[in-house]
Motif scaffolding. Structure first.
Motif, short mmCIF file in Angstrom:
data_model
loop_
_atom_site.label_atom_id
_atom_site.label_comp_id
_atom_site.label_asym_id
_atom_site.label_seq_id
_atom_site.Cartn_x
_atom_site.Cartn_y
_atom_site.Cartn_z
N GLY A 21 0.95 -1.11 0.13
CA GLY A 21 0.07 0.02 -0.06
C GLY A 21 1.00 1.24 0.09
O GLY A 21 2.00 1.28 0.37
N PRO A 22 0.22 2.38 -0.22
CA PRO A 22 1.00 3.70 -0.40
C PRO A 22 1.66 4.08 0.97
O PRO A 22 2.56 4.84 0.94
CB PRO A 22 -0.15 4.84 -0.65
N SER A 23 1.09 3.65 2.08
CA SER A 23 1.67 4.14 3.37
C SER A 23 3.02 3.23 3.67
O SER A 23 3.78 4.06 4.55
CB SER A 23 0.86 3.89 4.49
N GLU A 24 3.22 1.93 3.16
CA GLU A 24 4.38 1.39 3.22
C GLU A 24 5.12 1.00 2.27
O GLU A 24 6.41 0.94 2.43
CB GLU A 24 3.83 -0.27 3.94
N GLY A 25 4.62 1.21 1.11
CA GLY A 25 5.49 0.98 -0.16
C GLY A 25 5.89 -0.45 -0.25
O GLY A 25 5.18 -1.37 0.22
N TYR A 26 7.01 -0.64 -0.95
CA TYR A 26 7.54 -2.27 -1.05
C TYR A 26 8.33 -2.57 0.25
O TYR A 26 9.14 -1.91 0.88
CB TYR A 26 8.33 -2.10 -2.38
N VAL A 27 7.96 -3.78 0.54
CA VAL A 27 8.56 -4.26 1.73
C VAL A 27 9.53 -5.45 1.35
O VAL A 27 8.85 -6.37 0.87
CB VAL A 27 7.60 -4.46 3.04
N ALA A 28 10.61 -5.61 1.74
CA ALA A 28 11.63 -6.74 1.56
C ALA A 28 11.50 -7.71 2.45
O ALA A 28 11.26 -7.38 3.55
CB ALA A 28 12.88 -6.29 1.43
N THR A 29 11.49 -9.03 1.96
CA THR A 29 11.34 -10.35 3.06
C THR A 29 12.62 -11.04 2.60
O THR A 29 12.74 -11.29 1.39
CB THR A 29 10.13 -11.09 2.61
N ILE A 30 13.41 -11.46 3.68
CA ILE A 30 14.71 -12.10 3.41
C ILE A 30 14.37 -13.59 3.47
O ILE A 30 13.97 -13.87 4.56
CB ILE A 30 15.69 -11.61 4.36
N THR A 31 14.87 -14.16 2.50
CA THR A 31 14.59 -15.59 2.37
C THR A 31 15.97 -16.48 2.64
O THR A 31 16.08 -17.59 2.83
CB THR A 31 13.93 -16.21 1.12
N ASN A 32 16.87 -15.80 2.43
CA ASN A 32 18.63 -16.39 2.72
C ASN A 32 19.29 -15.39 3.39
O ASN A 32 19.95 -14.57 3.09
CB ASN A 32 18.99 -16.23 1.34
N PRO A 33 19.10 -15.60 4.90
CA PRO A 33 19.88 -14.86 5.92
C PRO A 33 21.07 -14.97 5.62
O PRO A 33 22.16 -14.24 6.22
CB PRO A 33 19.17 -15.13 7.09
N THR A 34 21.68 -16.20 5.59
CA THR A 34 23.22 -16.56 5.36
C THR A 34 23.86 -15.77 4.51
O THR A 34 24.91 -15.13 4.35
CB THR A 34 23.31 -18.05 5.16
N ARG A 35 23.03 -15.94 3.21
CA ARG A 35 23.56 -15.00 1.87
C ARG A 35 23.94 -13.37 2.46
O ARG A 35 24.78 -12.74 2.16
CB ARG A 35 22.81 -15.16 0.86
N GLN A 36 22.80 -12.94 3.21
CA GLN A 36 22.51 -11.41 3.52
C GLN A 36 23.74 -11.28 4.43
O GLN A 36 24.59 -10.29 4.35
CB GLN A 36 21.47 -11.14 4.19
N GLY A 37 24.17 -12.00 5.52
CA GLY A 37 25.14 -11.96 6.36
C GLY A 37 26.37 -12.20 5.71
O GLY A 37 27.39 -11.51 6.11
N GLY A 38 26.38 -12.96 4.73
CA GLY A 38 27.95 -13.08 4.11
C GLY A 38 28.24 -11.76 3.34
O GLY A 38 29.47 -11.44 3.51
N ILE A 39 27.13 -11.13 2.72
CA ILE A 39 27.73 -9.92 2.26
C ILE A 39 28.15 -8.84 2.81
O ILE A 39 29.26 -8.08 2.65
CB ILE A 39 26.43 -9.17 1.18
N VAL A 40 27.42 -8.70 4.22
CA VAL A 40 28.03 -7.59 5.17
C VAL A 40 29.07 -8.11 5.70
O VAL A 40 29.95 -7.01 5.99
CB VAL A 40 26.78 -7.75 6.19
N SER A 41 29.35 -9.25 6.13
CA SER A 41 30.52 -9.74 6.97
C SER A 41 32.00 -9.40 5.98
O SER A 41 32.85 -9.40 6.58
CB SER A 41 30.39 -10.99 7.50
#
Length: 532
Positions: free
Chosen positions: A53-73
């Protein structure tokens, strides 16, 4: 134009160093918003996004937290390597040149990051950027400590970390604002903040040309006349050359530095990372002990929980029951209170000392983490009271961040700049950055997995680390506040690693003078020869 001197030079050095530390904070801060950017999540194949909706816009959902943490680390692998390189060359070619080299690495890495097209590209870019940051983290605090007076050294560096957290806050609010463009699903939301980190470095690098080299490094390499000029400029009591009171007596300070350098030069074999880690031939200087103290203090700093808050705050506030947009807003507000809390550290770090700051900080942080976890649990077991329990959990996250900003943020960065001999001070501080990189890399890799698997129970782990740090600081970390950098060699001269023995031994050596350390080294060498 006449060269700056006195307080004008002193504060200018502080501001220039602060630019590099500001970049460091901005660089860290951008990942909090990037991790929630739908286009970034899609580009890096971390999950998916939905329109709410217009109040929230697009909201991301992470399905691969290990991959996300790997990029950050991956960034922290770069900072580890960069710190080791920067520390080694910083003791050889000087503080200013090394900072310039670090800036070049940062510019290259930032350019690659903001043009990334996939995960592999992003990881390589973050490693390169981390190498540059490692150079700066290893050298900038050392440069600051070697220029500052012993009574204001902590505040000098702490004020730079106020700019560090301001950089984090600025990065976060920038990304929050960009989230309203195109309902939040745009490339500009994450590429522009990455590109903007180039700006402070482009300002920082040219200003180094007008900055003085560390007077202590100049003495170390035999350029004593230049060191005298720098000390006279920095310690001048006024900016008017015609002022008769404007001629500071810097000879006692210069003599202390030269005498200490002469003693440290006799332990030249210790000037490698390997020999520093094992304490090879460091004799009464006990370099290995100092390495362990620096590394573990930085590891524990991260495992008190700050990186979880700084990078994953929007996710934490979402788990506390807030909508995606409100969670992002609360995260930005938390950054503002974080910035303001650092001002308390500036005024107390030298007055109260390093040990007391670590003690009360650990107690307050541990309690805050326990309560954040407890209210997070109640939020799930009693959903009908979600507004009260979610608000309480968020409140204690704010409390934790404020206490950390006033205590544990700065002290683990100041401590390694004070505790190593001039002969290896940049390499010694690099060991501290290694500890910080290990703690950060380890934590950012595990954080998404921990919050995904054990949720609010993660806060209990951070609370335990905080409480365990209290006896560790009490037993092994001697006070360094209001002591000259040259006196600290005497502080670590005790064969015992316990604080009470070190303080007693320090008082004895202080009566006898700094040359006693050399005498003890000779005695230890003779004993070793007899044993062989």
């Amino acid at each position: 134009m006449a060269p700056l001197k006195g307080k004008r030079l002193y504060y200018t050095i502080n501001l220039v160093a602060g630019l590099a530390i500001f970049f460091f904070g901005f660089d860290q801060g951008i990942m909090g918003g990037i991790n929630t950017s739908p286009d970034y999540v899609k580009t890096m194949n971390l999950g998916y996004s939905t329109y709410q909706g217009p109040s929230e816009g697009y909201v991301a959902t992470i399905t691969n937290p290990t991959r996300q943490g790997g990029i950050v680390s991956a960034y922290y692998l770069g900072t580890l390597m960069g710190a080791m390189i920067g520390g080694a060359i910083g003791d050889r070619i000087g503080r200013l040149k090394t900072m310039g080299i670090g800036g070049v690495w940062v510019l290259f890495g930032a350019a690659l990051q903001c043009t990334s097209q996939n995960m592999s590209w992003m990881i390589c870019a973050r490693i390169i950027n981390g190498i540059g940051t490692g150079h700066l983290n290893a050298i900038v605090p050392v440069w600051s400590a070697e220029v500052a007076t012993h009574t204001s050294r902590g505040a000098f560096i702490a004020s730079e970390f106020t700019l560090n957290i301001f950089g984090m806050a600025l990065a976060y609010w920038l990304e929050f604002g960009l989230g309203f463009i195109g309902n939040g699903d745009t490339q500009i939301r994450w590429r522009l903040p990455i590109a903007l980190q180039i700006v402070p470095i482009l300002v920082f690098m040219p200003t180094l040309y007008w900055m003085p080299e560390s007077p202590r490094w100049l003495v170390k390499v035999g350029r004593i006349s230049e060191a005298r000029v720098v000390l006279q400029r920095v310690r001048a009591r006024a900016t008017d050359d015609n002022d008769s009171d404007n001629v500071p007596n810097i000879e006692p300070e210069l003599n202390d530095i030269t005498e200490t350098v002469a003693l440290e030069h006799k332990n030249a074999r210790k000037s490698s990372y390997w020999s520093m880690f094992w304490g090879t031939d460091s004799g009464n200087l006990h370099i290995a002990r100092r390495v362990q103290l620096s590394v573990w203090l930085q590891i524990i700093q991260e495992w008190t929980g700050i990186d979880a808050i700084a990078i994953y705050a929007p996710i934490l506030f979402s788990e506390a029951g807030y909508s995606a947009r409100k969670a992002q807003w609360l995260s930005g507000l938390n950054e503002i209170t974080y910035t303001l809390s650092t001002l308390m550290g500036v005024f107390t770090i030298d007055r109260w000392g390093r040990r007391f700051g670590l003690w009360w900080g650990a107690i307050g942080q541990g309690i805050a983490m326990l309560l954040a976890g407890a209210f997070g649990r109640l939020l799930k077991t009693q959903p009908e009271r979600a507004s009260q329990y979610g608000g309480a959990s968020a409140f204690f996250i704010f409390v934790y961040t404020a206490i950390f900003g006033a205590t544990w943020l700065t002290i683990p960065w100041v401590y390694p700049t004070e505790t190593f001999p001039l002969e290896v001070r940049a390499m010694g501080n690099a060991w501290g950055v290694v500890g910080w990189s290990i703690g950060n890399g380890w934590l950012t890799l595990l954080n998404p997995v921990m919050f995904n698997r054990i949720h609010e129970n993660t806060f209990y782990i951070f609370a335990v680390v905080n409480f365990l740090s209290i006896p560790m600081v009490w037993a092994f970390y001697p006070e360094t506040a209001n002591r000259t950098l040259e006196e600290i060699d005497l502080l670590f001269a005790s064969k015992s690693p316990f604080v009470w023995d070190e303080e007693r031994h320090f008082r004895e050596l202080k009566r006898l003078g700094p040359k006693v350390a050399d005498d003890i080294n000779k005695e230890e060498g003779e004993k070793a020869a007899v044993e062989v």
